[in-house]
Design a protein around this motif. Structure first.
Motif, PDB file in Angstrom:
ATOM      1  N   ILE A 168      -1.525  11.520 -10.405  1.00 40.61           N
ATOM      2  CA  ILE A 168      -1.566  10.266 -11.172  1.00 40.61           C
ATOM      3  C   ILE A 168      -0.153   9.751 -11.429  1.00 40.61           C
ATOM      4  O   ILE A 168       0.125   8.555 -11.298  1.00 40.61           O
ATOM      5  N   LYS A 169       0.743  10.650 -11.765  1.00 36.63           N
ATOM      6  CA  LYS A 169       2.129  10.275 -12.051  1.00 36.63           C
ATOM      7  C   LYS A 169       2.798   9.649 -10.840  1.00 36.63           C
ATOM      8  O   LYS A 169       3.570   8.686 -10.962  1.00 36.63           O
ATOM      9  N   ASN A 170       2.512  10.171  -9.655  1.00 38.05           N
ATOM     10  CA  ASN A 170       3.172   9.720  -8.434  1.00 38.05           C
ATOM     11  C   ASN A 170       2.446   8.567  -7.735  1.00 38.05           C
ATOM     12  O   ASN A 170       2.952   8.024  -6.750  1.00 38.05           O
ATOM     13  N   ALA A 171       1.270   8.208  -8.225  1.00 39.47           N
ATOM     14  CA  ALA A 171       0.484   7.161  -7.567  1.00 39.47           C
ATOM     15  C   ALA A 171       1.060   5.778  -7.862  1.00 39.47           C
ATOM     16  O   ALA A 171       1.637   5.535  -8.924  1.00 39.47           O
ATOM     17  N   THR A 172       0.875   4.881  -6.912  1.00 37.66           N
ATOM     18  CA  THR A 172       1.183   3.468  -7.130  1.00 37.66           C
ATOM     19  C   THR A 172      -0.073   2.795  -7.669  1.00 37.66           C
ATOM     20  O   THR A 172      -1.171   3.367  -7.593  1.00 37.66           O
ATOM     21  N   PRO A 173       0.016   1.590  -8.198  1.00 37.29           N
ATOM     22  CA  PRO A 173      -1.206   0.905  -8.644  1.00 37.29           C
ATOM     23  C   PRO A 173      -2.246   0.780  -7.541  1.00 37.29           C
ATOM     24  O   PRO A 173      -3.447   0.858  -7.808  1.00 37.29           O
ATOM     25  N   GLU A 174      -1.793   0.618  -6.281  1.00 42.66           N
ATOM     26  CA  GLU A 174      -2.721   0.477  -5.163  1.00 42.66           C
ATOM     27  C   GLU A 174      -3.406   1.785  -4.788  1.00 42.66           C
ATOM     28  O   GLU A 174      -4.536   1.779  -4.315  1.00 42.66           O
ATOM     29  N   THR A 175      -2.730   2.913  -4.986  1.00 46.78           N
ATOM     30  CA  THR A 175      -3.319   4.197  -4.600  1.00 46.78           C
ATOM     31  C   THR A 175      -3.992   4.919  -5.766  1.00 46.78           C
ATOM     32  O   THR A 175      -4.740   5.872  -5.548  1.00 46.78           O
ATOM     33  N   LEU A 176      -3.752   4.448  -6.992  1.00 44.23           N
ATOM     34  CA  LEU A 176      -4.304   5.130  -8.158  1.00 44.23           C
ATOM     35  C   LEU A 176      -5.835   5.192  -8.158  1.00 44.23           C
ATOM     36  O   LEU A 176      -6.406   6.248  -8.479  1.00 44.23           O
ATOM     37  N   PRO A 177      -6.558   4.104  -7.803  1.00 42.12           N
ATOM     38  CA  PRO A 177      -8.022   4.210  -7.779  1.00 42.12           C
ATOM     39  C   PRO A 177      -8.523   5.312  -6.851  1.00 42.12           C
ATOM     40  O   PRO A 177      -9.505   5.992  -7.160  1.00 42.12           O
ATOM     41  N   ALA A 178      -7.831   5.505  -5.722  1.00 41.58           N
ATOM     42  CA  ALA A 178      -8.236   6.554  -4.786  1.00 41.58           C
ATOM     43  C   ALA A 178      -8.028   7.945  -5.367  1.00 41.58           C
ATOM     44  O   ALA A 178      -8.836   8.849  -5.140  1.00 41.58           O
TER      45      ALA A 178
END
Length: 255
Positions: A193-203
């Motif tokens: 979660i910390k390393n996710a971007t807004p675009e990859t966070l849902p995945a």
């Protein structure tokens, strides 16, 4: 309009395809139903990652929603459409202390809606009334920071209610009861979660089976993604959670 649902075997066989970059612009509240969107390429590795993987939490004991038998403001044909957006089993997970809840509101003459969240002892944690949108669609309610935080490991019951007569609460219609459970993040999930971007966070949330946060983070991307790309993500997320009936419904209100 239907989302191209390629079998996982096919997706795996073409996993080396180049990911499509995301560009976006859709105003919040804009209907996502209507004529088909143009054909778009899908990165198969994205498709696998975006698939919601529900946890095995068991099904809480269901009770009949309040006011579903004699509601004067909702036609009989519409009452069964009043639903919480929740995966099969009527329970979803969150890692948030103050998550966002989504439900489908059908056509009715009601002007006022209500959201109720109860703890495991049936005590009200949060209750709020809100003006209903002018058209049927998906509404959302966020648990405010001023409300009591959800406790880890406890299952809370929640529902949306259409108030037909503010002076007579028996004349109302309610979604079937649904449940939410807050879980503690593992170190691995917290790092993702910390390393996710807004675009990859849902995945990240979808892969971990964190339903409420997957849905909320997906909706937040509405203003920044193309309508076509966002719709494809939305359809896959809902379809893999058993919510195919809602993939064409517009987002009509949030609080």
């Amino acid at each position: 309009m239907g989302f191209p649902r390629a079998p996982i075997e096919y997706a795996l066989s073409i996993a080396s395809m180049t990911a499509v970059s995301l560009e976006l612009s859709i105003a919040p509240g804009l209907s996502i139903s209507g004529s088909p969107f143009p054909e778009a390429k899908i990165n198969p590795s994205w498709e696998i990652a975006q698939t919601f993987r529900p946890p095995n939490r068991g099904t809480p004991e269901a009770t009949e929603g309040a006011g579903t038998r004699g509601s004067s403001c909702v036609a009989l044909s519409e009452r069964n459409k009043l639903k919480p957006l929740i995966p099969t089993g009527n329970i979803g997970l969150t890692v948030s202390e103050h998550p966002t809840f989504f439900g489908y509101i059908p056509k009715s003459t009601a002007k006022l809606g209500e959201f109720v969240l109860r703890d495991p002892n049936n005590r009200v944690v949060y209750r709020t009334r809100f003006a209903l949108p002018s058209q049927p669609g998906i509404v959302s309610i966020s648990l405010p920071a001023t409300a009591r935080s959800l406790e880890i490991g406890k299952q809370y019951q929640w529902s949306f209610i259409l108030i037909c007569d503010p002076e007579d609460r028996s004349d109302s219609a309610s979604t079937p009861p649904a449940w939410i459970e807050r879980i503690e993040q593992s170190e691995t999930l917290a790092e993702q979660i910390k390393n996710a971007t807004p675009e990859t966070l849902p995945a990240v949330y979808a892969e971990a089976g964190i339903w409420f946060d997957a849905l909320a983070s997906r909706v937040k991307l509405l203003p920044s993604q193309s309508q076509t790309e966002w719709q494809q993500n939305w359809e896959l997320l809902l379809s893999t959670a058993g919510l195919q009936a809602f993939v064409q419904e517009p987002l009509v209100g949030n609080r």
